[in-house]
Design an enzyme around this catalytic site. Structure first.
Site, PDB file in Angstrom:
ATOM      1  N   ARG A 147       0.862  -1.175   0.000  1.00  0.00           N
ATOM      2  CA  ARG A 147       0.000   0.000   0.000  1.00  0.00           C
ATOM      3  C   ARG A 147       0.907   1.236   0.000  1.00  0.00           C
ATOM      4  O   ARG A 147       1.880   1.270   0.769  1.00  0.00           O
ATOM      5  CB  ARG A 147      -0.856  -0.036   1.266  1.00  0.00           C
ATOM      6  CG  ARG A 147      -1.826   1.088   1.393  1.00  0.00           C
ATOM      7  CD  ARG A 147      -2.536   1.028   2.733  1.00  0.00           C
ATOM      8  NE  ARG A 147      -1.994   2.033   3.631  1.00  0.00           N
ATOM      9  CZ  ARG A 147      -2.668   2.578   4.647  1.00  0.00           C
ATOM     10  NH1 ARG A 147      -3.887   2.168   4.925  1.00  0.00           N
ATOM     11  NH2 ARG A 147      -2.112   3.497   5.408  1.00  0.00           N
ATOM     12  N   TYR A 159      -2.851  11.325   6.593  1.00  0.00           N
ATOM     13  CA  TYR A 159      -3.188   9.962   6.987  1.00  0.00           C
ATOM     14  C   TYR A 159      -2.260   8.949   6.296  1.00  0.00           C
ATOM     15  O   TYR A 159      -2.017   9.048   5.095  1.00  0.00           O
ATOM     16  CB  TYR A 159      -4.656   9.600   6.620  1.00  0.00           C
ATOM     17  CG  TYR A 159      -4.828   8.112   6.694  1.00  0.00           C
ATOM     18  CD1 TYR A 159      -4.944   7.489   7.929  1.00  0.00           C
ATOM     19  CD2 TYR A 159      -4.712   7.305   5.558  1.00  0.00           C
ATOM     20  CE1 TYR A 159      -4.966   6.113   8.034  1.00  0.00           C
ATOM     21  CE2 TYR A 159      -4.734   5.929   5.650  1.00  0.00           C
ATOM     22  CZ  TYR A 159      -4.860   5.340   6.890  1.00  0.00           C
ATOM     23  OH  TYR A 159      -4.850   3.980   6.994  1.00  0.00           O
ATOM     24  N   ASP A 209      -5.221   3.763   0.154  1.00  0.00           N
ATOM     25  CA  ASP A 209      -6.349   3.980   1.067  1.00  0.00           C
ATOM     26  C   ASP A 209      -6.734   5.463   1.049  1.00  0.00           C
ATOM     27  O   ASP A 209      -5.934   6.316   1.445  1.00  0.00           O
ATOM     28  CB  ASP A 209      -5.933   3.556   2.491  1.00  0.00           C
ATOM     29  CG  ASP A 209      -7.110   3.495   3.455  1.00  0.00           C
ATOM     30  OD1 ASP A 209      -8.211   3.954   3.092  1.00  0.00           O
ATOM     31  OD2 ASP A 209      -6.913   2.993   4.581  1.00  0.00           O
ATOM     32  N   HIS A 211      -9.251   6.528   2.798  1.00  0.00           N
ATOM     33  CA  HIS A 211      -9.688   6.730   4.179  1.00  0.00           C
ATOM     34  C   HIS A 211     -10.928   7.622   4.273  1.00  0.00           C
ATOM     35  O   HIS A 211     -10.973   8.575   5.061  1.00  0.00           O
ATOM     36  CB  HIS A 211      -8.536   7.271   5.045  1.00  0.00           C
ATOM     37  CG  HIS A 211      -8.495   6.671   6.412  1.00  0.00           C
ATOM     38  ND1 HIS A 211      -9.004   7.309   7.515  1.00  0.00           N
ATOM     39  CD2 HIS A 211      -8.038   5.481   6.860  1.00  0.00           C
ATOM     40  CE1 HIS A 211      -8.847   6.547   8.584  1.00  0.00           C
ATOM     41  NE2 HIS A 211      -8.271   5.421   8.210  1.00  0.00           N
ATOM     42  N   GLU A 235      -9.093   1.945  -1.595  1.00  0.00           N
ATOM     43  CA  GLU A 235      -9.849   1.609  -0.380  1.00  0.00           C
ATOM     44  C   GLU A 235     -10.647   2.800   0.137  1.00  0.00           C
ATOM     45  O   GLU A 235     -10.159   3.939   0.116  1.00  0.00           O
ATOM     46  CB  GLU A 235      -8.835   1.149   0.676  1.00  0.00           C
ATOM     47  CG  GLU A 235      -9.458   0.780   2.007  1.00  0.00           C
ATOM     48  CD  GLU A 235      -8.388   0.402   3.019  1.00  0.00           C
ATOM     49  OE1 GLU A 235      -7.266   0.013   2.620  1.00  0.00           O
ATOM     50  OE2 GLU A 235      -8.666   0.500   4.226  1.00  0.00           O
ATOM     51  N   GLU A 261     -13.772  -1.834   6.617  1.00  0.00           N
ATOM     52  CA  GLU A 261     -13.072  -2.033   7.896  1.00  0.00           C
ATOM     53  C   GLU A 261     -13.891  -1.518   9.073  1.00  0.00           C
ATOM     54  O   GLU A 261     -13.718  -1.999  10.187  1.00  0.00           O
ATOM     55  CB  GLU A 261     -11.669  -1.403   7.853  1.00  0.00           C
ATOM     56  CG  GLU A 261     -11.679   0.110   7.796  1.00  0.00           C
ATOM     57  CD  GLU A 261     -10.280   0.701   7.659  1.00  0.00           C
ATOM     58  OE1 GLU A 261      -9.430   0.078   7.024  1.00  0.00           O
ATOM     59  OE2 GLU A 261     -10.058   1.792   8.191  1.00  0.00           O
ATOM     60  N   ARG A 282     -13.655  -5.683   3.592  1.00  0.00           N
ATOM     61  CA  ARG A 282     -12.533  -5.481   4.523  1.00  0.00           C
ATOM     62  C   ARG A 282     -12.839  -5.861   5.969  1.00  0.00           C
ATOM     63  O   ARG A 282     -12.022  -5.625   6.853  1.00  0.00           O
ATOM     64  CB  ARG A 282     -12.132  -4.002   4.494  1.00  0.00           C
ATOM     65  CG  ARG A 282     -11.617  -3.529   3.149  1.00  0.00           C
ATOM     66  CD  ARG A 282     -10.134  -3.488   3.085  1.00  0.00           C
ATOM     67  NE  ARG A 282      -9.564  -2.606   4.074  1.00  0.00           N
ATOM     68  CZ  ARG A 282      -8.483  -2.898   4.800  1.00  0.00           C
ATOM     69  NH1 ARG A 282      -7.885  -4.066   4.662  1.00  0.00           N
ATOM     70  NH2 ARG A 282      -8.010  -2.038   5.675  1.00  0.00           N
ATOM     71  N   GLU A 338      -4.207  -7.511   5.200  1.00  0.00           N
ATOM     72  CA  GLU A 338      -3.362  -6.378   5.593  1.00  0.00           C
ATOM     73  C   GLU A 338      -2.452  -6.803   6.749  1.00  0.00           C
ATOM     74  O   GLU A 338      -2.878  -7.513   7.663  1.00  0.00           O
ATOM     75  CB  GLU A 338      -4.253  -5.214   6.047  1.00  0.00           C
ATOM     76  CG  GLU A 338      -3.486  -3.967   6.460  1.00  0.00           C
ATOM     77  CD  GLU A 338      -4.425  -2.826   6.852  1.00  0.00           C
ATOM     78  OE1 GLU A 338      -5.621  -3.089   7.106  1.00  0.00           O
ATOM     79  OE2 GLU A 338      -3.958  -1.678   6.901  1.00  0.00           O
ATOM     80  N   TRP A 401     -12.145  11.678   9.043  1.00  0.00           N
ATOM     81  CA  TRP A 401     -10.716  11.401   9.199  1.00  0.00           C
ATOM     82  C   TRP A 401     -10.372  10.107   8.486  1.00  0.00           C
ATOM     83  O   TRP A 401     -11.112   9.152   8.477  1.00  0.00           O
ATOM     84  CB  TRP A 401     -10.328  11.262  10.686  1.00  0.00           C
ATOM     85  CG  TRP A 401      -8.866  10.923  10.786  1.00  0.00           C
ATOM     86  CD1 TRP A 401      -7.810  11.760  10.562  1.00  0.00           C
ATOM     87  CD2 TRP A 401      -8.313   9.631  11.095  1.00  0.00           C
ATOM     88  NE1 TRP A 401      -6.624  11.068  10.711  1.00  0.00           N
ATOM     89  CE2 TRP A 401      -6.908   9.760  11.020  1.00  0.00           C
ATOM     90  CE3 TRP A 401      -8.872   8.386  11.383  1.00  0.00           C
ATOM     91  CZ2 TRP A 401      -6.041   8.677  11.241  1.00  0.00           C
ATOM     92  CZ3 TRP A 401      -8.020   7.319  11.617  1.00  0.00           C
ATOM     93  CH2 TRP A 401      -6.611   7.462  11.553  1.00  0.00           C
TER      94      TRP A 401
HETATM   95  C1  GCO Z   1      -6.179   0.660   7.407  1.00  0.00           C
HETATM   96  C2  GCO Z   1      -6.968   1.535   8.280  1.00  0.00           C
HETATM   97  C3  GCO Z   1      -6.333   1.944   9.571  1.00  0.00           C
HETATM   98  C4  GCO Z   1      -7.317   2.721  10.425  1.00  0.00           C
HETATM   99  C5  GCO Z   1      -7.159   2.327  11.860  1.00  0.00           C
HETATM  100  C6  GCO Z   1      -8.110   3.078  12.764  1.00  0.00           C
HETATM  101  O1  GCO Z   1      -6.566   0.547   6.247  1.00  0.00           O
HETATM  102  O2  GCO Z   1      -5.222   0.074   7.875  1.00  0.00           O
HETATM  103  O3  GCO Z   1      -7.578   2.565   7.569  1.00  0.00           O
HETATM  104  O4  GCO Z   1      -5.114   2.595   9.404  1.00  0.00           O
HETATM  105  O5  GCO Z   1      -7.129   4.081  10.281  1.00  0.00           O
HETATM  106  O6  GCO Z   1      -7.370   0.956  11.961  1.00  0.00           O
HETATM  107  O7  GCO Z   1      -8.056   2.567  14.045  1.00  0.00           O
HETATM  108 MG    MG Z   2      -8.216   1.637   5.743  1.00  0.00          MG
END
Ligand code: GCO
Ligand code: MG
Length: 401
Positions: A147, A159, A209, A211, A235, A261, A282, A338, A401
């Site tokens: 990634r 991020y 990602d 995010h 992602e 996730e 995820r 991951e 975020w």
């Molecule tokens: C990822 C995730 C994490 C999250 C985290 C929050 O794809 O690994 O986005 O980095 O930000 O798990 O607690």
């Molecule tokens: Mg993520």
């Protein structure tokens, strides 16, 4: 095989974890992860005050029945706290079953569908050049999937960008504020992946990602502009509460999408999977109701050729990582896992049998999950309040975020 005791262990060997330990009258015990990053103590209380008293005296072998009892019996269903608590019980019971039958959990889930589980690592840098170097270090270590995240010019604390390997999203103390600008972010991603493809050729799997940061139409534009660089996945391109917004993204791009996730139930996955709006789901054991529920999500996904891509950030403890690897090894429609290695302290608190070699992982063949907890050592790392960052746009408006 009655459950005789339940204990919640909160510890912070570099970051916070909430672990459930269930014991049976036969002396066998099992572990489950209940960590919800930034809201840990809510799940600890849910388990201590509401779940453990209900478990004492129940037959530990009846995993599905106990799952339904905790889910239907709560009346107020779903949500991250409830589902992480149920997950911890479920995973601990699979661990107990494996130990009592002298079999690794993946054998109970149908046996291995593959030799090992392909994982992706997290590369990042302040600049595109630094990110290329970081990806190169993963390739040297044998990773076949990486990634890549890069600092957005002018945005400190972007991020996913780390200094060193032990990337940790949560920070001790109160929630730090970060800035966000989609206008600054969007132009840097296509050149990053253009350079990465030129540098590493077409075989390396590249992931990114977003995010949850973009609007659907911005995500559609990004997906389309990344098509020449054939990502493994893009992602969380946009927040997924409104799943219909993925129709718009899908109409415009063939870049594969991964979401889920933060989902905690099969119902969160249903529309995205059934309308084939995503390519990878995820969800992982801790936040989506344990191994029992994860298997149902994967079975639904299999019908639509959606593959799994379990979340594996550092806030998922080694107990969750082990559970995920047993699941990954056995499930037919596995895609990728991951992998963010934990700190040395965390690895010492949770001795484990899973291994990494040549870009893949294996859960090992110890009975149960193959992961333990050193409780005395864990007690030397007491819980410390920590929060994930928040993000605001440049005019001060709160952003995802
Ligand atoms: C990822 C995730 C994490 C999250 C985290 C929050 O794809 O690994 O986005 O980095 O930000 O798990 O607690
Ligand atoms: Mg993520």
């Amino acid at each position: 095989m009655r459950i005789s005791d339940g204990k919640v262990i909160t510890c912070s060997p570099g970051r916070n974890f909430v672990i459930l330990k269930l014991e049976t009258e036969d002396g066998v015990y099992g572990l489950g992860d209940a960590t919800v990053n930034g809201r840990e103590l809510a799940v600890a209380s849910y388990l201590n005050d509401h779940v453990i008293p209900l478990l004492i005296g129940r037959d530990a072998r009846r995993i599905e029945d106990i799952w339904q009892f905790l889910y239907k019996g709560a009346y107020w269903r779903r949500g991250p706290v409830t589902m992480a608590a149920i997950a911890a019980v479920d995973v601990a019971l699979w661990d107990i079953k494996g130990k009592s039958l002298d079999a690794p959990v993946y054998q109970l889930l149908g046996g291995a569908s593959r030799d090992a589980v392909m994982v992706y690592g997290h590369a990042s840098g302040e600049t595109i050049d630094e990110t290329i170097e970081s990806v190169g270090r993963y390739v040297e270590r044998g990773y076949r999937a990486v990634r890549a995240q890069c600092t957005v010019p002018g945005m400190a604390n972007t991020y996913g960008v780390t200094h060193g390997d032990a990337y940790e999203p949560a920070e001790r103390g109160l929630a730090p504020e970060t800035q966000w600008s989609s206008e600054r972010y969007l132009p840097i991603v296509p050149p990053l992946f253009e350079r990465l493809r030129a540098e590493f050729g077409s075989e390396l799997h590249l992931l990114h990602d977003v995010h949850h940061r973009l609007t659907p139409i911005e995500a559609a534009r990004l997906g389309r502009s990344l098509e020449p660089h054939h990502l493994f996945w893009l992602e969380d391109p946009t927040p997924a509460e409104n799943q219909e917004s993925f129709r718009l993204i899908r109409q415009h791009t063939t870049t594969p999408l991964a979401v889920g996730e933060v989902f905690n139930s099969i119902h969160d996955c249903r529309q995205l999977v059934q309308e084939q709006l995503i390519d990878y789901i995820r969800t992982t054991a801790v936040h989506a109701g344990g191994l029992s529920h994860l298997r149902k999500i994967a079975s639904l996904a299999e019908l639509y050729q959606v593959r799994t891509g379990c979340h594996g950030a550092t806030d998922l403890s080694p107990v969750c990582m082990a559970a995920a690897l047993h699941f990954d090894l056995s499930v037919h429609n596995f895609g990728i896992q991951e992998y963010m290695p934990h700190t040395a302290e965390t690895d010492r608190v949770f001795p484990h049998r899973y291994t990494f070699a040549a870009g893949s992982m294996h859960p090992g063949d110890a009975p149960g999950l193959g992961v333990d907890i050193d409780e005395a050592l864990a007690a030397t790392f007491p819980y410390q309040r920590a929060y994930l960052p928040i993000a605001r746009r440049q005019d001060g408006t709160m952003h995802d975020w």
